[in-house]
Design an enzyme around this catalytic site. Structure first.
Site, short mmCIF file in Angstrom:
data_model
loop_
_atom_site.label_atom_id
_atom_site.label_comp_id
_atom_site.label_asym_id
_atom_site.label_seq_id
_atom_site.Cartn_x
_atom_site.Cartn_y
_atom_site.Cartn_z
N ARG A 198 25.34 18.26 62.82
CA ARG A 198 24.95 19.64 63.01
C ARG A 198 24.86 20.58 61.81
O ARG A 198 23.83 21.18 61.60
CB ARG A 198 25.78 20.24 63.95
N SER A 252 14.86 15.37 64.42
CA SER A 252 15.67 15.71 63.42
C SER A 252 16.69 14.96 63.14
O SER A 252 17.48 14.60 62.39
CB SER A 252 16.14 17.10 63.66
N HIS A 285 21.63 19.26 60.02
CA HIS A 285 20.55 19.91 60.59
C HIS A 285 20.20 21.34 60.17
O HIS A 285 19.37 21.71 60.07
CB HIS A 285 20.77 19.73 62.02
#
Length: 207
Positions: free
Chosen positions: A37, A14, A40
């Site tokens: 992050r 990812s 994601h």
């Protein structure tokens, strides 16, 4: 159909995909990790263009966490999204006062939102803590008012990512003008899991 089943491999893949999709990721490694992050978590590469960091915010957050700072959130969804296990190893705890009986009572008496009333209730716990507001613009507005009134209560870091169309953008614009360490998201986007992902990125950076 073959597909990945290993959690570490899924996350690594990812992050690799995010590197290819997101434009203008920060050059600073920690800022880059925070933005990745968020992407994601949300599946939205546009966040690379929207996240704002005040000077020294990341360092302030890391320092506070290392010193066992507590985290105060506006809603329970932010609280549950943060890795409590990682935070606990550093000596910190997470608090959300939204459903505290005294907060509920005060909000009913004053007509204010419970989120802003919870910030008032948390007043004596703000100093040197990390405040993560991911849902309620009124909580962020009230927090900033409290800090203007009582600067000695200043948190170590404010993560302000309230979402929506009434007050969200305005509250974050106000935060961005303040001389406090902050991480925020421009515009209407944001949310509880965005706030949690920022805190988690800081926690992971210390592991």
């Amino acid at each position: 159909m073959k597909y990945l089943t290993n959690p570490r491999q899924i996350e690594a893949q990812s992050m690799k995909i995010i590197e290819g999709l997101a434009k203008n990721l920060p050059a600073d490694p920690l800022a880059r990790a925070v933005v990745k992050r968020i992407i994601h978590t949300t599946g939205d590469p546009q966040y690379a263009e929207l996240v704002l960091f005040s000077g020294g915010a990341l360092e302030a957050g890391q320092k506070a966490l290392r010193q066992g700072a507590n985290i105060i959130t506006d809603v329970n969804l932010v609280k549950t999204g943060i890795s409590a296990a990682r935070l606990n190893t550093l000596g910190g705890q997470i608090f959300c006062y939204l459903s505290h009986p005294e907060v509920v009572k005060r909000a009913q008496l004053t007509g204010k939102t419970r989120a802003m009333t919870a910030m008032e209730y948390a007043e004596t716990h703000l100093a040197n803590s990390i405040v993560a507001i991911g849902n309620a613009p009124t909580a962020l507005f009230r927090l900033l008012e409290i800090m203007e009134e009582k600067p000695q209560l200043r948190p170590a870091l404010i993560v302000g990512t309230p979402v929506g169309f009434v007050g969200a953008s305005e509250s974050k614009e106000l935060l961005a003008k303040m001389p406090y360490p902050f991480i925020t998201v421009q515009g209407n986007k944001g949310g509880s899991m965005v706030a949690a992902s920022i805190i988690n990125a800081l926690l992971y950076s210390l592991s």
